[in-house]
Scaffold this motif. Structure first.
Motif, mmCIF file in Angstrom:
data_model
loop_
_atom_site.group_PDB
_atom_site.id
_atom_site.type_symbol
_atom_site.label_atom_id
_atom_site.label_comp_id
_atom_site.label_asym_id
_atom_site.label_seq_id
_atom_site.Cartn_x
_atom_site.Cartn_y
_atom_site.Cartn_z
ATOM 1 N N ARG A 4 0.838 -1.212 0.000
ATOM 2 C CA ARG A 4 0.000 0.000 0.000
ATOM 3 C C ARG A 4 0.868 1.254 0.000
ATOM 4 N NH1 ARG A 4 -3.068 -1.759 4.927
ATOM 5 N NH2 ARG A 4 -3.250 -3.894 4.302
ATOM 6 N N ARG A 41 -8.162 6.061 0.641
ATOM 7 C CA ARG A 41 -7.350 4.962 1.175
ATOM 8 C C ARG A 41 -7.330 4.978 2.697
ATOM 9 N NH1 ARG A 41 -2.196 4.497 -2.887
ATOM 10 N NH2 ARG A 41 -3.450 3.979 -4.691
ATOM 11 N N ARG A 45 -8.767 2.101 5.172
ATOM 12 C CA ARG A 45 -7.888 1.500 6.175
ATOM 13 C C ARG A 45 -8.491 1.595 7.567
ATOM 14 N NH1 ARG A 45 -1.462 2.744 6.775
ATOM 15 N NH2 ARG A 45 -1.032 1.078 8.253
ATOM 16 N N SER A 49 -9.620 -1.452 9.999
ATOM 17 C CA SER A 49 -9.091 -1.540 11.356
ATOM 18 C C SER A 49 -10.218 -1.632 12.382
ATOM 19 C CB SER A 49 -8.210 -0.326 11.640
ATOM 20 O OG SER A 49 -7.756 -0.340 12.954
#
Length: 136
Positions: A4, A41, A45, A49
């Motif tokens: 990433r 992004r 993420r 999480s």
């Protein structure tokens, strides 16, 4: 390095290369475009999480506090009050002038009946909420 991070670095390099080719007049559009991709992004993420943490936590942390899941149960209060009131009621009902042994048995049968009904209602409510939680 993470893949990433490699992708992010390539996007940044591509944005900088495009700025060199297009000039300063397109700089704000290029920066905005890069920031939108970066925000997307980061959002993805964070969502991953949070989802991972929710999957790892025990189920009881996600549910609201209910009777019977830690702490004193509402039925235990009724039991204590019943026992506290049972002492004077026993004295009154056990008096030979008010019924004697029959009065005493009727008094305690009533106390036991009320506690049994409350416990049965608590258990039934617990089963009802448990069956609804299976669909969460």
């Amino acid at each position: 390095m993470d893949t990433r991070q490699d992708e992010l670095r390539r996007d940044l390099d591509a944005t900088l290369q495009a700025r060199k080719e297009l000039g300063k007049e397109y700089e704000s559009e290029l920066v905005d475009s890069f920031m939108k991709r970066l925000d997307a992004r980061l959002d993805a993420r964070v969502e991953r999480s949070v989802a991972a943490r929710l999957d790892d936590e025990p189920a009881y942390r996600h549910r609201s506090r209910r009777p019977g899941r830690g702490g004193p149960r509402p039925g235990s209060r009724l039991a204590v009050v019943s026992l506290a009131l049972g002492i004077p009621l026993t004295a009154i009902a056990g008096d030979p002038g008010h019924g004697g042994i029959i009065g005493l048995l009727a008094c305690w049968a009533g106390i036991v009946g009320v506690n049994f009904a409350a416990a049965f209602a608590d258990r039934r409510e617990e089963q009802r909420t448990r069956s609804r939680d299976d669909w969460d």
